[in-house]
Design an enzyme around this catalytic site. Structure first.
Site, PDB file in Angstrom:
ATOM      1  N   TYR A   1       0.668  -1.171   0.134  1.00 19.06           N
ATOM      2  CA  TYR A   1      -0.058  -0.165   0.085  1.00 19.06           C
ATOM      3  C   TYR A   1       0.950   1.213  -0.312  1.00 19.06           C
ATOM      4  O   TYR A   1       0.938   1.363   0.641  1.00 19.06           O
ATOM      5  CB  TYR A   1      -1.053  -0.159   1.456  1.00 19.06           C
ATOM      6  CG  TYR A   1      -1.797   1.135   1.117  1.00 19.06           C
ATOM      7  CD1 TYR A   1      -2.296   2.631   0.128  1.00 19.06           C
ATOM      8  CD2 TYR A   1      -2.377   1.288   2.580  1.00 19.06           C
ATOM      9  CE1 TYR A   1      -2.914   3.070   0.081  1.00 19.06           C
ATOM     10  CE2 TYR A   1      -3.128   2.791   3.120  1.00 19.06           C
ATOM     11  CZ  TYR A   1      -3.513   3.359   1.711  1.00 19.06           C
ATOM     12  OH  TYR A   1      -4.659   4.377   1.882  1.00 19.06           O
TER      13      TYR A   1
ATOM     14  N   ASP B   1      -1.907  -1.609  -4.197  1.00 20.83           N
ATOM     15  CA  ASP B   1      -2.038   0.287  -4.623  1.00 20.83           C
ATOM     16  C   ASP B   1      -2.062   0.889  -4.266  1.00 20.83           C
ATOM     17  O   ASP B   1      -1.441   1.048  -3.578  1.00 20.83           O
ATOM     18  CB  ASP B   1      -3.689   0.413  -3.401  1.00 20.83           C
ATOM     19  CG  ASP B   1      -3.733   2.521  -3.447  1.00 20.83           C
ATOM     20  OD1 ASP B   1      -3.578   2.504  -4.702  1.00 20.83           O
ATOM     21  OD2 ASP B   1      -4.553   2.844  -2.527  1.00 20.83           O
TER      22      ASP B   1
END
Length: 254
Positions: free
Chosen positions: A106, A146
């Protein structure tokens, strides 16, 4: 092996919005989660150690913030967390499952302030260096998560108006292009080819989700060994409409 990556935008909230139903629909063998925003003990007991899964968590030290996890139907060996250093924000976890190395990452967002943008750019530099040791491995490596950057104009609905926004800055786009060119296959782009979209994240503003005006910032990247085993890839937009502001992204390899 079916591998899914999903920024759930808070797992406790996602559980109340249909997380289980979407996972049942997708049926992943390995699930890479980001932005879990919870310690295991803060989850309902049945989800802290969900039946039928082997689970490893990498929560942030700050409660209600960031955090990653890997869930696997098969036993796994956790290789480490972070980019070879401390990981107080719980942004990286890496494991080996049935001969495949998987990474849930992330990357920080830089949209909130100049300070966070500088943090993001340091992460980008560190991640590039860290990833270089994985691309040449002979065994399959899949990196999912992400990355908070849309690569090209095909990966964002409003390209022109976002050229000065974090996540679509020219040097960020160049960075992710260099990552892919260093030996990684972008499986969603390989599946869908030179088309607009598909997107994996939508703003809550301006009917963006309803009208499918989004960004593709969630990736599954594979080294050459993984690319040889690639079969299909998909984005489950429904999961981004009902559970999170991000959609789960899935590949099949083997």
């Amino acid at each position: 092996m079916r591998i899914t990556t999903w920024n759930v935008n808070g797992l406790r909230a996602a559980l109340k919005k249909g997380f289980a139903e979407i996972i049942e629909q997708i049926q992943p063998d390995v699930l890479l989660l980001q932005e879990t925003r919870a310690l295991p003990e803060q989850l309902p007991p049945e989800w802290a150690a969900p039946e039928g899964w082997h689970v490893h968590w990498n929560p942030a030290e700050k409660k209600g913030y960031s955090g990653t996890a890997i869930w696997s139907r098969q036993p796994m060996k956790v290789i480490g967390t972070g980019l070879d250093s401390d990981d107080p924000e719980g942004r990286v976890i890496r494991a080996r499952v049935d001969g495949v190395e998987v990474v849930s990452i992330y990357l920080p967002s830089g949209s909130s302030s100049d300070v966070r943008q500088r943090v993001k750019e340091q992460w980008m530099a560190d991640f590039t260096h860290w990833l270089s040791s994985l691309s040449s491995k002979r065994t399959p490596v899949v990196v999912g998560g992400d990355l908070n950057v849309a690569h090209t104009e095909r990966d964002i609905f409003h390209a022109k108006s976002n050229e000065t926004m974090s996540g679509f800055l020219p040097h960020e786009r160049e960075w992710i292009g260099s990552v892919i060119d260093s030996g990684w296959d972008d499986f969603i782009r390989r599946q869908y080819g030179d088309i607009q979209g598909p997107y994996s994240w939508w703003s809550n503003r301006g009917r963006a989700r309803e009208l499918d005006r989004g960004w593709r910032i969630d990736y599954l990247l594979g080294n050459k060994a993984a690319a040889k085993q690639f079969q299909t890839a998909d984005i489950c937009r429904e999961g981004g409409l009902t559970v999170s502001d991000h959609a789960p992204v899935t590949i099949d390899i083997g």
